[in-house]
Design a protein around this motif. Structure first.
Motif, mmCIF file in Angstrom:
data_model
loop_
_atom_site.group_PDB
_atom_site.id
_atom_site.type_symbol
_atom_site.label_atom_id
_atom_site.label_comp_id
_atom_site.label_asym_id
_atom_site.label_seq_id
_atom_site.Cartn_x
_atom_site.Cartn_y
_atom_site.Cartn_z
ATOM 1 N N THR A 51 0.628 -0.870 0.279
ATOM 2 C CA THR A 51 0.043 0.169 0.121
ATOM 3 C C THR A 51 0.701 1.311 0.040
ATOM 4 O OG1 THR A 51 -0.188 -0.250 2.390
ATOM 5 C CG2 THR A 51 -1.861 -1.412 1.165
ATOM 6 N N ASP A 52 2.280 1.049 0.825
ATOM 7 C CA ASP A 52 2.748 2.931 0.521
ATOM 8 C C ASP A 52 4.642 2.172 0.624
ATOM 9 O OD1 ASP A 52 3.192 3.172 2.820
ATOM 10 O OD2 ASP A 52 1.870 4.430 3.257
ATOM 11 N N GLY A 53 5.549 3.083 0.554
ATOM 12 C CA GLY A 53 6.802 3.075 1.010
ATOM 13 C C GLY A 53 6.861 3.059 2.113
ATOM 14 N N CYS A 54 5.379 3.794 3.077
ATOM 15 C CA CYS A 54 5.767 4.541 4.572
ATOM 16 C C CYS A 54 5.622 3.663 5.288
ATOM 17 C CB CYS A 54 5.447 5.957 5.180
ATOM 18 S SG CYS A 54 6.303 7.312 3.624
ATOM 19 N N LEU A 55 6.294 3.499 6.656
ATOM 20 C CA LEU A 55 5.521 1.920 7.701
ATOM 21 C C LEU A 55 4.944 3.832 8.908
ATOM 22 C CD1 LEU A 55 8.814 0.614 7.226
ATOM 23 C CD2 LEU A 55 6.436 -0.095 6.957
ATOM 24 N N ASN A 219 18.751 -2.566 -2.770
ATOM 25 C CA ASN A 219 18.862 -2.634 -1.935
ATOM 26 C C ASN A 219 17.895 -1.328 -1.801
ATOM 27 O OD1 ASN A 219 22.527 -2.714 -1.938
ATOM 28 N ND2 ASN A 219 22.034 -3.523 -4.185
ATOM 29 N N TYR A 220 17.167 -0.479 -0.866
ATOM 30 C CA TYR A 220 16.588 -0.215 -0.889
ATOM 31 C C TYR A 220 15.666 0.473 -0.142
ATOM 32 C CZ TYR A 220 14.519 -3.955 1.374
ATOM 33 O OH TYR A 220 13.992 -5.630 2.878
ATOM 34 N N VAL A 221 15.433 1.420 0.502
ATOM 35 C CA VAL A 221 14.952 2.328 1.933
ATOM 36 C C VAL A 221 13.212 2.758 1.948
ATOM 37 C CG1 VAL A 221 15.378 4.811 0.371
ATOM 38 C CG2 VAL A 221 15.498 4.211 2.713
ATOM 39 N N VAL A 233 5.017 12.941 8.288
ATOM 40 C CA VAL A 233 6.795 13.771 8.906
ATOM 41 C C VAL A 233 7.669 12.425 9.155
ATOM 42 C CG1 VAL A 233 7.752 14.578 11.121
ATOM 43 C CG2 VAL A 233 5.775 15.729 10.652
ATOM 44 N N PRO A 234 9.043 12.305 8.992
ATOM 45 C CA PRO A 234 9.722 11.240 8.872
ATOM 46 C C PRO A 234 10.054 10.883 10.002
ATOM 47 C CG PRO A 234 10.160 12.603 6.944
ATOM 48 C CD PRO A 234 9.604 13.056 7.633
ATOM 49 N N LEU A 235 10.045 10.058 10.193
ATOM 50 C CA LEU A 235 11.026 9.433 12.218
ATOM 51 C C LEU A 235 11.552 9.649 12.322
ATOM 52 C CD1 LEU A 235 10.395 9.839 15.237
ATOM 53 C CD2 LEU A 235 9.195 7.338 15.017
ATOM 54 N N MET A 236 12.391 8.026 10.785
ATOM 55 C CA MET A 236 13.372 7.328 10.559
ATOM 56 C C MET A 236 13.326 6.574 9.200
ATOM 57 S SD MET A 236 15.053 4.207 12.251
ATOM 58 C CE MET A 236 15.981 5.222 14.521
ATOM 59 N N PHE A 237 14.624 6.912 8.882
ATOM 60 C CA PHE A 237 14.559 6.578 7.589
ATOM 61 C C PHE A 237 15.886 4.662 7.592
ATOM 62 C CE2 PHE A 237 14.459 11.381 6.442
ATOM 63 C CZ PHE A 237 13.539 10.597 5.232
ATOM 64 N N GLU A 275 18.461 7.595 11.860
ATOM 65 C CA GLU A 275 18.692 6.651 9.965
ATOM 66 C C GLU A 275 19.681 5.313 10.895
ATOM 67 O OE1 GLU A 275 20.327 9.663 6.409
ATOM 68 O OE2 GLU A 275 21.180 8.797 8.132
ATOM 69 N N ILE A 276 18.804 4.433 10.238
ATOM 70 C CA ILE A 276 19.825 2.923 11.060
ATOM 71 C C ILE A 276 19.726 2.085 9.341
ATOM 72 C CG2 ILE A 276 18.839 3.351 12.925
ATOM 73 C CD1 ILE A 276 16.062 1.401 12.565
ATOM 74 N N VAL A 277 20.710 1.270 9.685
ATOM 75 C CA VAL A 277 20.882 0.555 8.215
ATOM 76 C C VAL A 277 20.786 -1.017 8.191
ATOM 77 C CG1 VAL A 277 22.971 0.319 6.381
ATOM 78 C CG2 VAL A 277 22.069 2.128 7.844
ATOM 79 N N PHE A 278 20.675 -2.071 7.367
ATOM 80 C CA PHE A 278 20.853 -3.247 7.569
ATOM 81 C C PHE A 278 21.578 -3.893 6.304
ATOM 82 C CE2 PHE A 278 16.625 -2.344 9.946
ATOM 83 C CZ PHE A 278 16.454 -2.689 10.536
ATOM 84 N N TRP A 279 22.066 -5.059 6.857
ATOM 85 C CA TRP A 279 22.856 -5.879 5.798
ATOM 86 C C TRP A 279 23.287 -7.410 6.888
ATOM 87 C CZ3 TRP A 279 25.952 -0.627 5.582
ATOM 88 C CH2 TRP A 279 26.594 -1.193 6.346
#
Length: 399
Positions: A51-55, A219-221, A233-237, A275-279
């Motif tokens: 439904t969208d790219g936002c959580l 690879n995505y955000v 309002v973005p809280l985190m990427f 921002e937080i990152v996963f790999w």
């Protein structure tokens, strides 16, 4: 009069059709970085889009939070031709089910090595990928996944198949496989796995772009948005990266690093949003941290320090970029089953998940890392939840 009504009805229908086509043209699809666009009921290239790219953080009052469970190193499909392999998968489902029922998360991240691709005697490894995500899907929880080194490795013939007893009967899974080739050794590529996941699951927020980063795929955000004001309002990427392995070297490439730089500048130009990152495979910075903390571990949090860091083959700029971004709070990896620590590094934290699956090496107790992101005031905390329900390793990732 009837002709006029008929003509007006035709015009109205045409206008509705045009509006639908315009909306589809504007709305349908993923942007080139795999970011989801909210398109209910629309399909592109056979892929049902989420439904969208936002959580969204639930609630909106004081103390609103968003909880994420990290499942790492499940290794579904390992030794699939034996009794042992399928039994391990059943036990892995039980681990995930237990943790999901206790923690009741808002989101799940599959942190790589979802399957053991070099041990799958079937054409489409998505059969086992579907099993791995089934506990999350059954509870109607959205999720995202990325690749580990085992997820698209070629099939390796077991040496015992060539013993005096000969090659044993292979137990192939039942099910509908197009082309009739449901039992083979061709393997399934990263892109095929991702497309199959997205096509079959409306709850998947996984991305498979941009194409100029291939063979690296995941690879995505994703954007976590605040419940305050207009919910925009973005809280985190949350950044997801494919750290390689399997069909190509274990590395985050220079072009991936460039993609991260450009995307973070585009989304967060003022460096005002955390921002937080996963790999999957730890960077060489994890080796440095581990060596420094080997004797004291005073600043590290965790219970497992039982093996050496197995890092990527090379460092091609990603960690340099992360060190220079004050908004990056933590990096999360899997890969080493005997490690579950979080250690401070520069102005961020480097964290392991916890070995979740019964597939793969090691006999350590299984569990999962939990993240809790809170709004008003903003906080980022983490802990390990074990299969037996116990909790340990709580850490504030903003300190």
């Amino acid at each position: 009069m009837s002709k006029l009504l008929k003509s007006m009805a035709q015009i109205r229908w045409c206008m509705i059709t045009i509006l639908v086509l315009i909306c589809c043209d504007i709305a349908v699809g993923r942007s080139e970085d795999g970011h989801h666009e909210r398109k209910i009921g629309l399909v592109e290239d056979g892929l049902t889009l989420p439904t969208d790219g936002c959580l969204r953080v639930g609630g909106g009052g004081e103390g609103s939070s968003f909880k994420v469970v990290l499942f790492a190193d499940l290794h579904f499909g390992e030794n699939a031709w034996t009794d042992w392999g399928p039994k391990q998968d059943v036990k892995s489902v039980k681990v995930m089910s237990t943790i999901l029922d206790v923690e009741k998360p808002d989101f799940v991240v599959y942190l790589g090595d979802v399957i053991t691709a070099n041990n799958l005697p079937i054409h489409n490894a998505s059969f086992y990928w579907d099993q791995a995500i089934s506990p999350t899907r059954a509870r109607n929880i959205p999720w995202a996944s990325l690749f580990g080194n085992h997820d698209d490795a070629p099939f390796e013939w077991p040496i015992d198949w060539f013993s005096s007893s000969g090659i044993p009967q292979i137990l192939c899974p039942s099910g509908n496989y197009r082309g009739g080739d449901k039992c083979s050794f061709k393997g399934t590529t990263r892109l095929e796995l991702m497309k199959n996941e997205i096509r079959r699951n409306s709850l998947s927020y996984t991305g498979f772009g941009p194409t100029n980063l291939w063979p690296s795929v995941s690879n995505y955000v994703l954007t976590l948005v605040s419940p305050k004001s207009d919910h925009k309002v973005p809280l985190m990427f949350m950044y997801f990266l494919d750290s390689g392995g399997g069909s190509y070297p274990e590395v985050i490439s220079a072009i991936q690093s460039e993609w991260f730089y450009n995307k973070s500048q585009e989304l967060n130009p003022e460096s005002s949003v955390p921002e937080i990152v996963f790999w999957h495979i730890p960077s060489k910075a994890y080796e440095k941290v581990a060596k420094k903390a080997a004797h004291t571990r005073k600043q590290c949090v965790g219970s497992l320090f039982e093996e050496r860091v197995a890092a990527q083959e090379a460092e091609m700029g990603m960690m340099k970029l992360l060190k220079e971004r004050p908004t990056v709070k933590a990096v999360f990896v899997g890969h080493n089953h005997g490690l579950d620590w979080c250690c401070p590094y520069k102005k961020m934290w480097l964290c392991y998940a916890r070995h979740t699956g019964y597939g793969g090496y090691g006999s350590w107790d299984r569990g999962a890392r939990i993240l809790e992101i809170s709004d008003d005031p903003f906080s980022l905390k983490s802990w390990i939840r074990m299969e037996n329900g116990t909790l340990h390793g709580e850490v504030d990732l903003l300190t």
